[in-house]
Design a protein around this motif. Sequence first.
Motif, PDB file in Angstrom:
ATOM      1  N   GLN A 126     -28.205 -15.668  47.300  1.00 31.82           N
ATOM      2  CA  GLN A 126     -27.523 -14.390  47.524  1.00 31.82           C
ATOM      3  C   GLN A 126     -27.049 -13.753  46.217  1.00 31.82           C
ATOM      4  O   GLN A 126     -26.704 -12.566  46.195  1.00 31.82           O
ATOM      5  CB  GLN A 126     -26.333 -14.605  48.457  1.00 31.82           C
ATOM      6  N   ASN A 127     -27.043 -14.554  45.151  1.00 33.33           N
ATOM      7  CA  ASN A 127     -26.566 -14.073  43.860  1.00 33.33           C
ATOM      8  C   ASN A 127     -27.678 -14.030  42.817  1.00 33.33           C
ATOM      9  O   ASN A 127     -27.433 -14.189  41.620  1.00 33.33           O
ATOM     10  CB  ASN A 127     -25.410 -14.938  43.383  1.00 33.33           C
ATOM     11  N   GLY A 128     -28.906 -13.830  43.291  1.00 34.63           N
ATOM     12  CA  GLY A 128     -30.005 -13.546  42.381  1.00 34.63           C
ATOM     13  C   GLY A 128     -30.785 -14.738  41.873  1.00 34.63           C
ATOM     14  O   GLY A 128     -31.672 -14.581  41.034  1.00 34.63           O
ATOM     15  N   LYS A 196     -36.190 -14.402  37.173  1.00 33.95           N
ATOM     16  CA  LYS A 196     -34.921 -14.768  37.801  1.00 33.95           C
ATOM     17  C   LYS A 196     -34.403 -16.092  37.242  1.00 33.95           C
ATOM     18  O   LYS A 196     -35.192 -16.960  36.870  1.00 33.95           O
ATOM     19  CB  LYS A 196     -35.100 -14.918  39.314  1.00 33.95           C
ATOM     20  N   PRO A 197     -33.073 -16.273  37.228  1.00 30.56           N
ATOM     21  CA  PRO A 197     -32.549 -17.610  36.929  1.00 30.56           C
ATOM     22  C   PRO A 197     -32.902 -18.539  38.086  1.00 30.56           C
ATOM     23  O   PRO A 197     -33.091 -18.093  39.219  1.00 30.56           O
ATOM     24  CB  PRO A 197     -31.041 -17.389  36.834  1.00 30.56           C
ATOM     25  N   THR A 373     -19.108 -26.663  41.420  1.00 26.52           N
ATOM     26  CA  THR A 373     -19.353 -26.630  39.983  1.00 26.52           C
ATOM     27  C   THR A 373     -20.602 -25.821  39.667  1.00 26.52           C
ATOM     28  O   THR A 373     -20.616 -24.985  38.752  1.00 26.52           O
ATOM     29  CB  THR A 373     -19.491 -28.060  39.424  1.00 26.52           C
ATOM     30  N   PHE A 374     -21.688 -26.058  40.413  1.00 27.78           N
ATOM     31  CA  PHE A 374     -22.912 -25.282  40.211  1.00 27.78           C
ATOM     32  C   PHE A 374     -22.629 -23.780  40.371  1.00 27.78           C
ATOM     33  O   PHE A 374     -23.073 -22.952  39.572  1.00 27.78           O
ATOM     34  CB  PHE A 374     -23.989 -25.683  41.215  1.00 27.78           C
ATOM     35  N   LEU A 375     -21.896 -23.448  41.438  1.00 31.84           N
ATOM     36  CA  LEU A 375     -21.615 -22.038  41.708  1.00 31.84           C
ATOM     37  C   LEU A 375     -20.756 -21.426  40.612  1.00 31.84           C
ATOM     38  O   LEU A 375     -20.939 -20.265  40.242  1.00 31.84           O
ATOM     39  CB  LEU A 375     -20.935 -21.907  43.075  1.00 31.84           C
ATOM     40  N   ASN A 376     -19.823 -22.197  40.091  1.00 34.48           N
ATOM     41  CA  ASN A 376     -18.978 -21.720  38.996  1.00 34.48           C
ATOM     42  C   ASN A 376     -19.815 -21.390  37.773  1.00 34.48           C
ATOM     43  O   ASN A 376     -19.669 -20.327  37.164  1.00 34.48           O
ATOM     44  CB  ASN A 376     -17.935 -22.790  38.672  1.00 34.48           C
ATOM     45  N   TYR A 377     -20.720 -22.304  37.401  1.00 32.66           N
ATOM     46  CA  TYR A 377     -21.598 -22.037  36.257  1.00 32.66           C
ATOM     47  C   TYR A 377     -22.469 -20.801  36.500  1.00 32.66           C
ATOM     48  O   TYR A 377     -22.825 -20.084  35.555  1.00 32.66           O
ATOM     49  CB  TYR A 377     -22.488 -23.245  35.972  1.00 32.66           C
ATOM     50  N   ALA A 378     -22.801 -20.555  37.759  1.00 38.13           N
ATOM     51  CA  ALA A 378     -23.657 -19.421  38.100  1.00 38.13           C
ATOM     52  C   ALA A 378     -22.876 -18.117  38.201  1.00 38.13           C
ATOM     53  O   ALA A 378     -23.455 -17.064  38.484  1.00 38.13           O
ATOM     54  CB  ALA A 378     -24.391 -19.684  39.412  1.00 38.13           C
TER      55      ALA A 378
END
Length: 498
Positions: A126-128, A196-197, A373-378
């Motif tokens: 949802q965030n690319g 894309k990342p 943690t993954f989401l924070n880095y993203a």
Amino acid sequence: MVTDLNFKMKIQIKTGITLGLCLAGLAPVCAGQTRVRQKPNILFIMSDDHGYQAISAYGYGLNSTPNIDRLAREGAIFTRAFVTNSLCAPSRAVMLTGKYSHINGKIDNTAPFDWNQMNFPKILQQNGYQTALIGKIHLSGLPQGFDYSNVLPGQGEYYNPDFIENGVRQRVPGYVTTLTTKYTLEWLDKKRDKSKPFCLLYHQKAPHRNWLPEEKYLNLFEDRDFPFPDNFFDDYTGRGTAAHTQEMGIVKDMEWGHDMKFENDPYTGQPTKFAQDIQRMDEKQRKGWRGAYDARNEEFKKTMPVGRDLAKWKYQRYIRDYLKCIQSIDDGVGEVLDYEESFRTPLLIRYPREIKPGTVVKQLVMNLDFAPTFLNYAGVGDQKEMQGESFRKVVSGESTNWRDAIYYHYFEYPAVHAVKRHYGVRTERYKLIHFYYDIDEWELYDLEKDPHEMKNVYTDPGYTAIRAGLHKKLDDLRLRYKDSDEVTRSFLPKIQTP
């Protein structure tokens, strides 16, 4: 091998436990792009049943894993990383959702997993982000949250395994560890959208039981006798029912075929499960296996050791095969890292943008923390439904504010391995465990004085105040994580009361 994985009692072998975790946050380096974009690529490397003692960066001297060690050398190594529920499928569900087993619903290997619930790959999509899952997941159903998936059904097979690529199942010739790496590299090189990342979950089956090494490593370590753990012949004196009734001992529970690689039981002559495993191999693979193991098996039958001598022989067969499987994992990590400049569980993180090489993290972290943690880095904000916490600031050195205790709950009993149901709390020094269902027993260990948990001090008067404090801490954590006896009974309608 004695390990300090979680709240399960110390025994000589643990199987069915997700252990080996490596994470690499990689800065985007796509052709024709600048580094203005701040979202990092995320590569999550996971191996199964991989004890921290079998990663040479941890300093135990059992084997050499130079490629995995590179993550520690160039990033951070964690010395107090744990899981919330030490079993294959539940630990993966926690990793995906950031929620305890009693919240995400996957309490054991047989309970269904609801892919419709939110997970961190869905949020990244949802965030690319472009997302992919390759290798073992052990959660039935078509994986959700991934633009591409190529996974093993169930536990998967070591030789000529089946893979399910985007829902289509086919058998593939080769060795599972190298195939998982091959598909990972193919996706990175040819199948992803490089504008894309990405977030890639690269999950190895090995070194899960029954430890079938790759052909090129069949003779590795055969000239070496590994040291025995100090408590190898432990009789569990001073510990409770759970330790005495588990079914994970080397002598009494390791099978001649499945574990020891005999096509026929050396005592009865009857065919073993390994006869089925070897039939899955092609002619060349079988020839290589029999060439390596038949002579060693015949040598065993000349002496037929018993008692402690048999235990020692079985241990050497097990530990050699186990470490052979890990050697192929390290090869794969090296290939992937060369492509792009990855209950106690090993955890290593590499992210040059923020993490100083050689960082050592001593805080108590859990697989519950991976998703946030993954989401924070993203660059994604906090997810209220997730129960873990991002340790990004801790590993970068920005903050030392972190939890002082972790909560654990294991549900799968009665089942294979016969590990009693239990929950508990672990601080830096102490571990309090409650075994329940068909028993009602408490255990308390002083990890500073007794790191191998050989002496239960729950009733020791000298620990009265500590015991009371740990009970309070446990009650607080159960409330915080929304666990209770009532919640447990909702999963176990036939729960017994001693």
